[in-house]
Design a protein around this motif. Structure first.
Motif, PDB file in Angstrom:
ATOM      1  N   GLN A   9     -55.286  22.067 -29.265  1.00 16.92           N
ATOM      2  CA  GLN A   9     -54.185  21.619 -28.409  1.00 16.92           C
ATOM      3  C   GLN A   9     -53.008  22.589 -28.486  1.00 16.92           C
ATOM      4  N   VAL A  10     -52.704  23.075 -29.672  1.00 17.42           N
ATOM      5  CA  VAL A  10     -51.585  24.005 -29.828  1.00 17.42           C
ATOM      6  C   VAL A  10     -51.903  25.348 -29.171  1.00 17.42           C
ATOM      7  N   VAL A  11     -53.131  25.807 -29.295  1.00 20.50           N
ATOM      8  CA  VAL A  11     -53.525  27.043 -28.610  1.00 20.50           C
ATOM      9  C   VAL A  11     -53.304  26.893 -27.106  1.00 20.50           C
ATOM     10  N   ARG A  12     -53.726  25.762 -26.557  1.00 20.37           N
ATOM     11  CA  ARG A  12     -53.526  25.512 -25.125  1.00 20.37           C
ATOM     12  C   ARG A  12     -52.039  25.467 -24.781  1.00 20.37           C
ATOM     13  N   ALA A  13     -51.244  24.912 -25.679  1.00 16.92           N
ATOM     14  CA  ALA A  13     -49.805  24.831 -25.434  1.00 16.92           C
ATOM     15  C   ALA A  13     -49.184  26.226 -25.366  1.00 16.92           C
ATOM     16  N   PHE A  14     -49.591  27.119 -26.264  1.00 11.51           N
ATOM     17  CA  PHE A  14     -49.103  28.498 -26.197  1.00 11.51           C
ATOM     18  C   PHE A  14     -49.554  29.161 -24.905  1.00 11.51           C
ATOM     19  N   GLU A  15     -50.799  28.949 -24.526  1.00 14.79           N
ATOM     20  CA  GLU A  15     -51.317  29.508 -23.265  1.00 14.79           C
ATOM     21  C   GLU A  15     -50.467  29.064 -22.075  1.00 14.79           C
ATOM     22  N   THR A  21     -38.474  29.351 -28.401  1.00 12.48           N
ATOM     23  CA  THR A  21     -38.689  28.359 -27.348  1.00 12.48           C
ATOM     24  C   THR A  21     -39.981  27.615 -27.628  1.00 12.48           C
ATOM     25  N   SER A  22     -39.894  26.303 -27.706  1.00 11.83           N
ATOM     26  CA  SER A  22     -41.012  25.492 -28.178  1.00 11.83           C
ATOM     27  C   SER A  22     -42.099  25.349 -27.127  1.00 11.83           C
TER      28      SER A  22
END
Length: 347
Positions: free
Chosen positions: A142-148, A62-63
């Motif tokens: 930004q990607v770290v925040r997206a995973f969070e 899941t993206s």
């Protein structure tokens, strides 16, 4: 006397207890709406798998970002509205006494979309894929925040387990591998540098989910390439993930370069899982053509893996878990409306 656990024995992981060692592995369906929302296909598909006899069922990769989808028909969890459909799946499975996990992913250079992909280095996966843009530190943040944020949504939707996807050639795997990560800054070079960004993601997810909630990581423990990851690399990574609060390493292989294994057979990835389990003293999941219940049971009994992840076996047979119980002379516990199918007439 030492009593060995088998396929139908329970397993406690942090605050979660699984009733058996059978897991429905994450399997991409490529049936989502182009907005990343699930539809009736997923409701029926996962509803049927929740009746199949596993203790834990994973929703597909899941993206965490729209640009991180493998295709434009992938499920996403990057918008609040995407929680509603997933919550229905979770609620139904819980009603069947089945726990539910979600595998959070970013495709990186393997995103087959109209948008420009991102990756640790500007190296395409193959001639069929676009050349990715090398990520900046802002991109990584930004990607770290997206995973969070996706992890928070998963918790709100009621999921019991989160798995971070760092295998099969997707973004986090791309960072871990010297084949795809040729950066010359602090996020490349040594194994410590290559681990830095994936470990930041894992730590970020661990920090925003409940203490009692298990966190899994899926890895590709071999890339089938002489210049690829070594088992020493994998031991180093697995130890770091364990220290960061990961409860189980889900051990797969391949996917980062178009190089297949020399030979594929039932259980061919189990030696990789066994080595990580032994050397790191962490729970591991075994995957790969483990459809034979006797083989699956023997892997658990011999302490080679703690959970057995079944993928295509469940696609072929939505009653795999119940049939495995029959094969192993274990009591079958199907949903109440299905009990008559497992009763012997006139018995």
């Amino acid at each position: 006397m030492l009593i060995l656990a088998g396929l139908f024995d329970p397993l406690a992981i942090r605050g979660l207890t699984l009733k058996n060692r059978i897991v429905v592995s994450p399997m991409c369906q490529y049936q989502a709406e182009e907005t990343g929302y699930i539809n009736d296909w997923h409701t029926v598909h996962y509803g049927s798998l929740a009746l199949a006899g596993a203790s834990l069922m994973f929703v597909e990769a899941t993206s965490v970002e729209a640009r991180g989808r493998i295709s434009n028909r992938d499920v996403g969890l990057y918008e609040d509205g995407q929680m509603e459909g997933l919550r229905r799946i979770v609620d139904f499975a819980h009603g069947q006494d089945v726990k539910v996990g979600i595998q959070l992913n970013h495709a990186g250079r393997k995103a087959d979309l109209d948008s420009e992909p991102i990756a640790p280095s500007a190296i395409a996966f193959s001639d069929r894929y676009k050349l990715p843009q090398a990520m900046t530190e802002d991109d990584m943040a930004q990607v770290v925040r997206a995973f969070e944020e996706s992890a928070k949504r998963a918790v709100e939707a009621g999921f019991d387990v989160i798995e971070v996807h760092a295998a099969h050639g997707y973004l986090l795997h791309q960072f871990l591998s010297p084949l795809s990560n040729q950066r010359e800054d602090g996020y490349g070079g040594s194994r410590e540098g290559r681990l830095r960004f994936p470990l930041a993601v894992v730590c970020a997810v661990r920090a925003v989910i409940p203490e009692e909630m298990p966190l899994f990581v899926r890895v590709s423990a071999s890339e089938y390439h002489p210049a690829g990851l070594t088992m020493d690399d994998m031991r180093f990574y697995a130890q770091a993930f364990k220290d960061a609060g990961v409860s189980l390493i889900d051990v797969s292989s391949g996917g980062n370069v178009p190089t297949p294994p020399d030979k594929v057979y039932a259980g061919y990835q189990i030696p990789l899982a066994e080595a990580i389990r032994r050397d790191i003293d962490i729970l591991v999941g075994g995957v790969g053509m483990l459809d034979d219940p006797i083989l699956a049971d023997s892997i658990v009994q011999s302490n080679r893996a703690d959970l057995i992840f079944i993928a295509r076996g469940f696609l072929r047979n939505k009653n795999w878990g119940h049939d495995a119980a029959l094969a192993l002379s274990h009591p079958v516990e199907p949903p109440v409306p299905y009990v008559r199918a497992y009763k012997i007439p006139n018995a």
